[in-house]
Design a protein around this motif. Structure first.
Motif, PDB file in Angstrom:
ATOM      1  N   TYR A  37       5.916  -6.967  -2.674  1.00  0.00           N
ATOM      2  CA  TYR A  37       4.511  -6.778  -2.114  1.00  0.00           C
ATOM      3  C   TYR A  37       4.017  -5.198  -2.864  1.00  0.00           C
ATOM      4  O   TYR A  37       4.894  -4.293  -3.106  1.00  0.00           O
ATOM      5  N   ALA A  38       3.001  -5.043  -2.759  1.00  0.00           N
ATOM      6  CA  ALA A  38       2.494  -3.588  -2.880  1.00  0.00           C
ATOM      7  C   ALA A  38       1.845  -3.006  -1.889  1.00  0.00           C
ATOM      8  O   ALA A  38       1.507  -3.640  -0.833  1.00  0.00           O
ATOM      9  N   ASP A  39       2.429  -1.750  -1.945  1.00  0.00           N
ATOM     10  CA  ASP A  39       2.146  -1.249  -0.618  1.00  0.00           C
ATOM     11  C   ASP A  39       1.244  -0.086  -0.322  1.00  0.00           C
ATOM     12  O   ASP A  39       0.935   0.811  -1.557  1.00  0.00           O
ATOM     13  N   PHE A  40       0.265  -0.675   0.465  1.00  0.00           N
ATOM     14  CA  PHE A  40      -1.122   0.617   1.010  1.00  0.00           C
ATOM     15  C   PHE A  40      -1.403   0.479   1.815  1.00  0.00           C
ATOM     16  O   PHE A  40      -0.555  -0.603   3.017  1.00  0.00           O
ATOM     17  N   LEU A  41      -2.569   1.080   2.751  1.00  0.00           N
ATOM     18  CA  LEU A  41      -2.920   0.548   4.079  1.00  0.00           C
ATOM     19  C   LEU A  41      -3.653  -0.282   4.654  1.00  0.00           C
ATOM     20  O   LEU A  41      -4.526   0.235   3.387  1.00  0.00           O
ATOM     21  N   TYR A  42      -3.902  -0.473   4.758  1.00  0.00           N
ATOM     22  CA  TYR A  42      -4.937  -1.912   4.870  1.00  0.00           C
ATOM     23  C   TYR A  42      -6.074  -1.631   5.649  1.00  0.00           C
ATOM     24  O   TYR A  42      -6.072  -1.209   6.801  1.00  0.00           O
ATOM     25  N   THR A  43      -7.700  -1.357   5.957  1.00  0.00           N
ATOM     26  CA  THR A  43      -8.082  -1.947   6.532  1.00  0.00           C
ATOM     27  C   THR A  43      -9.370  -2.974   6.570  1.00  0.00           C
ATOM     28  O   THR A  43      -9.492  -3.175   5.090  1.00  0.00           O
ATOM     29  N   PRO A  44     -10.345  -3.048   7.139  1.00  0.00           N
ATOM     30  CA  PRO A  44     -10.702  -4.986   6.767  1.00  0.00           C
ATOM     31  C   PRO A  44     -12.074  -4.425   6.576  1.00  0.00           C
ATOM     32  O   PRO A  44     -13.241  -4.672   6.359  1.00  0.00           O
ATOM     33  N   PHE A  45     -12.474  -2.522   6.875  1.00  0.00           N
ATOM     34  CA  PHE A  45     -14.015  -2.720   6.469  1.00  0.00           C
ATOM     35  C   PHE A  45     -13.731  -1.109   5.334  1.00  0.00           C
ATOM     36  O   PHE A  45     -13.345  -0.472   5.927  1.00  0.00           O
ATOM     37  N   GLN A  46     -14.805  -0.283   5.226  1.00  0.00           N
ATOM     38  CA  GLN A  46     -15.437   1.123   4.844  1.00  0.00           C
ATOM     39  C   GLN A  46     -15.012   1.990   6.434  1.00  0.00           C
ATOM     40  O   GLN A  46     -14.899   1.346   6.991  1.00  0.00           O
ATOM     41  N   ILE A  47     -14.414   2.755   5.672  1.00  0.00           N
ATOM     42  CA  ILE A  47     -13.739   3.687   6.478  1.00  0.00           C
ATOM     43  C   ILE A  47     -14.718   5.764   5.579  1.00  0.00           C
ATOM     44  O   ILE A  47     -14.111   5.380   4.549  1.00  0.00           O
ATOM     45  N   PRO A  48     -14.434   6.207   6.966  1.00  0.00           N
ATOM     46  CA  PRO A  48     -14.894   7.498   6.232  1.00  0.00           C
ATOM     47  C   PRO A  48     -13.354   8.158   5.168  1.00  0.00           C
ATOM     48  O   PRO A  48     -12.353   7.870   5.758  1.00  0.00           O
ATOM     49  N   ALA A  49     -13.684   8.862   4.180  1.00  0.00           N
ATOM     50  CA  ALA A  49     -12.711   9.456   3.560  1.00  0.00           C
ATOM     51  C   ALA A  49     -11.947  10.086   4.412  1.00  0.00           C
ATOM     52  O   ALA A  49     -11.677  10.949   5.486  1.00  0.00           O
ATOM     53  N   THR A  50     -10.461   9.693   4.438  1.00  0.00           N
ATOM     54  CA  THR A  50      -8.823  10.670   4.982  1.00  0.00           C
ATOM     55  C   THR A  50      -8.129  10.797   3.907  1.00  0.00           C
ATOM     56  O   THR A  50      -6.825  10.746   3.968  1.00  0.00           O
ATOM     57  N   SER A  51      -7.799  12.216   4.593  1.00  0.00           N
ATOM     58  CA  SER A  51      -7.268  13.152   3.963  1.00  0.00           C
ATOM     59  C   SER A  51      -7.142  14.630   4.857  1.00  0.00           C
ATOM     60  O   SER A  51      -7.379  15.488   4.914  1.00  0.00           O
ATOM     61  N   PRO A  52      -5.927  14.575   4.919  1.00  0.00           N
ATOM     62  CA  PRO A  52      -4.404  14.280   3.792  1.00  0.00           C
ATOM     63  C   PRO A  52      -4.654  12.921   4.569  1.00  0.00           C
ATOM     64  O   PRO A  52      -4.293  12.065   5.822  1.00  0.00           O
ATOM     65  N   LEU A  53      -3.452  12.065   3.259  1.00  0.00           N
ATOM     66  CA  LEU A  53      -3.250  10.410   4.455  1.00  0.00           C
ATOM     67  C   LEU A  53      -1.877  10.616   5.170  1.00  0.00           C
ATOM     68  O   LEU A  53      -1.559  11.585   4.747  1.00  0.00           O
ATOM     69  N   PRO A  54      -2.273  10.313   5.324  1.00  0.00           N
ATOM     70  CA  PRO A  54      -0.757  10.132   6.802  1.00  0.00           C
ATOM     71  C   PRO A  54       0.641   9.402   5.778  1.00  0.00           C
ATOM     72  O   PRO A  54       0.844   9.089   4.574  1.00  0.00           O
ATOM     73  N   PRO A  55       1.640  10.322   6.064  1.00  0.00           N
ATOM     74  CA  PRO A  55       2.888  10.232   5.586  1.00  0.00           C
ATOM     75  C   PRO A  55       3.501   9.301   5.706  1.00  0.00           C
ATOM     76  O   PRO A  55       3.907   8.723   4.878  1.00  0.00           O
ATOM     77  N   ARG A  56       2.987   8.288   6.861  1.00  0.00           N
ATOM     78  CA  ARG A  56       4.194   7.073   6.745  1.00  0.00           C
ATOM     79  C   ARG A  56       2.857   6.505   7.957  1.00  0.00           C
ATOM     80  O   ARG A  56       2.032   7.049   8.512  1.00  0.00           O
ATOM     81  N   HIS A  57       2.938   5.149   7.312  1.00  0.00           N
ATOM     82  CA  HIS A  57       2.552   4.465   8.247  1.00  0.00           C
ATOM     83  C   HIS A  57       3.596   2.987   8.594  1.00  0.00           C
ATOM     84  O   HIS A  57       4.443   2.878   8.024  1.00  0.00           O
ATOM     85  N   TRP A  58       2.922   2.562   9.870  1.00  0.00           N
ATOM     86  CA  TRP A  58       4.411   1.689  10.252  1.00  0.00           C
ATOM     87  C   TRP A  58       3.390   0.353   9.593  1.00  0.00           C
ATOM     88  O   TRP A  58       2.150  -0.206   9.038  1.00  0.00           O
ATOM     89  N   TRP A  59       4.593  -0.397   9.437  1.00  0.00           N
ATOM     90  CA  TRP A  59       4.253  -1.827   8.808  1.00  0.00           C
ATOM     91  C   TRP A  59       5.467  -3.133   9.057  1.00  0.00           C
ATOM     92  O   TRP A  59       6.150  -2.378   8.135  1.00  0.00           O
ATOM     93  N   GLY A  60       5.410  -2.965   9.468  1.00  0.00           N
ATOM     94  CA  GLY A  60       5.820  -4.981   9.970  1.00  0.00           C
ATOM     95  C   GLY A  60       6.420  -5.446  11.171  1.00  0.00           C
ATOM     96  O   GLY A  60       7.187  -6.055  11.647  1.00  0.00           O
ATOM     97  N   SER A  61       5.291  -4.453  12.427  1.00  0.00           N
ATOM     98  CA  SER A  61       5.606  -5.855  13.503  1.00  0.00           C
ATOM     99  C   SER A  61       4.090  -5.755  13.458  1.00  0.00           C
ATOM    100  O   SER A  61       2.853  -4.777  13.038  1.00  0.00           O
ATOM    101  N   LYS A  62       3.550  -6.677  13.698  1.00  0.00           N
ATOM    102  CA  LYS A  62       1.581  -7.385  14.408  1.00  0.00           C
ATOM    103  C   LYS A  62       0.956  -6.344  15.313  1.00  0.00           C
ATOM    104  O   LYS A  62       0.432  -6.621  16.203  1.00  0.00           O
ATOM    105  N   SER A  63       2.333  -5.771  16.264  1.00  0.00           N
ATOM    106  CA  SER A  63       1.941  -5.167  17.340  1.00  0.00           C
ATOM    107  C   SER A  63       1.597  -3.395  17.096  1.00  0.00           C
ATOM    108  O   SER A  63       0.897  -2.754  17.970  1.00  0.00           O
ATOM    109  N   ARG A  64       1.772  -3.172  15.527  1.00  0.00           N
ATOM    110  CA  ARG A  64       0.942  -1.867  15.631  1.00  0.00           C
ATOM    111  C   ARG A  64       0.635  -2.024  14.191  1.00  0.00           C
ATOM    112  O   ARG A  64       0.984  -2.255  13.358  1.00  0.00           O
TER     113      ARG A  64
END
Length: 354
Positions: free
Chosen positions: A91-118
């Motif tokens: 798979y490709a590792d990236f943060l998912y958003t279904p719509f446009q969002i304001p610029a996020t800087s800096p990016l969070p160092p880690r993100h949760w991926w592996g549970s539908k709850s978060r």
């Protein structure tokens, strides 16, 4: 008298002897902690952890499978699976958003991926609502209860930008004039190609005119877009030749030819499945429409099927017509080569100064 057997003494371990610090698989506390920690790991870290013991290997493989089953992380009405018969990337590792969002800087160092709850949107950086891009001081929209019953003033768009009902309208979410606001409604899949990398493909017959998705990502200022593009150019020209950015610059022109609107959408680190749509020199099978919801400050770039698309066909559109060589590179350099395969392929990808 019967002799009483004395308990055998356990042999004393000496320093330097290998001792496993991993609790047994049956330890619920161990499994619970692993289930809380491993979803925060990136693919490389997950692969390393999987080699430590059987329990972690099982959990890591389960997480990898779960991630590969849905690129959208349950944030779309339909899952978008990854399929790869080319290499070992699941798979490709990236943060998912279904719509446009304001610029996020800096990016969070880690993100949760592996549970539908978060998800990144609602647990790491706070939930981004579409209302953050709405002009609350001048809310406007139609007063229709059911827009299909008569003329809706929201349909009166311009030649350059189409309109939809929005948050300032009296109609509900089931309004037929909110087609692009309901998420992905056609089955898609992300397929690995030997030359192109990841490609977005249809997984069903898509009729001409059907909505596919919008181009979602971070909305950048022009200065930030230029700063990031400089970084991306350096990454692409370095040893990391597999790096691919997804910074899209949209310019809407007046009849005079002057630019009147500029949108900078970066889906390189945060975006949706549109980041996997590749270029085609023949224009591809998708048409692009700038669409503004009533009350929204900025329009959105939406993709529609330009013709009937069969199941399994790759989705593509034209990135543009201008082709400039990267700094210090010739126009035919491999790092800007085009692999669209169309009969009118120019051999290089479109590019211009950001």
């Amino acid at each position: 008298m019967e002799k009483q057997s004395l308990p055998k003494k356990k042999p004393r371990r000496h320093l330097g002897e290998s001792q496993s610090i991993v609790p047994p698989v049956t330890d619920n506390h161990f499994l619970r902690c692993a289930d809380l920690i491993l979803p925060w790991l990136d693919p490389r870290e997950l692969a390393s952890v999987s080699q430590t013991c059987k329990a972690l290997s099982f959990i890591s493989r389960s997480l990898t499978l779960l991630r590969s089953l849905d690129a959208a992380r349950s944030l779309e009405p339909l899952p978008v699976p990854f399929l790869n018969a080319v290499d070992s990337k699941r798979y490709a590792d990236f943060l998912y958003t279904p719509f446009q969002i304001p610029a996020t800087s800096p990016l969070p160092p880690r993100h949760w991926w592996g549970s539908k709850s978060r998800t990144f949107i609602d647990s790491v950086n706070g939930r981004f609502e579409v209302s953050s891009l709405v002009d609350s001081d001048s809310m406007y929209g139609c007063e229709c209860e059911r827009c299909e019953e008569g003329y809706c003033e929201c349909l009166a768009g311009t030649e350059e930008i189409a309109n939809e009902c929005g948050s300032g309208c009296g109609c509900g979410s089931d309004c037929p004039n909110r087609v692009t606001q309901k998420g992905i409604s056609v089955r898609l899949k992300v397929v690995r190609d030997e030359k192109k990398g990841w490609c977005l493909c249809s997984d069903q017959l898509i009729k001409k005119g059907q909505f596919i998705c919008e181009y979602a990502g971070e909305l950048l200022t022009t200065a930030e877009a230029r700063r990031r593009q400089t970084i991306y150019d350096k990454l692409r020209s370095s040893t990391e030749r597999s790096f691919s950015s997804a910074l899209l610059v949209i310019r809407e022109h007046l009849p005079s030819g002057r630019a009147c609107l500029r949108l900078n959408i970066d889906a390189t680190s945060i975006g949706n499945v549109a980041r996997f749509i590749n270029h085609s020199c023949d224009g591809g099978n998708l048409s692009t429409v700038l669409l503004r919801s009533a009350g929204a400050l900025l329009p959105r770039l939406c993709f529609f099927a330009a013709r009937d698309v069969v199941a399994g066909e790759e989705l593509s559109f034209s990135y543009g017509d201008v082709r400039l060589a990267a700094p210090g590179k010739s126009a035919g350099d491999n790092e800007l080569s085009c692999s669209c395969g169309s009969s009118c392929c120019f051999g290089t990808l479109p590019s211009e100064n950001t």
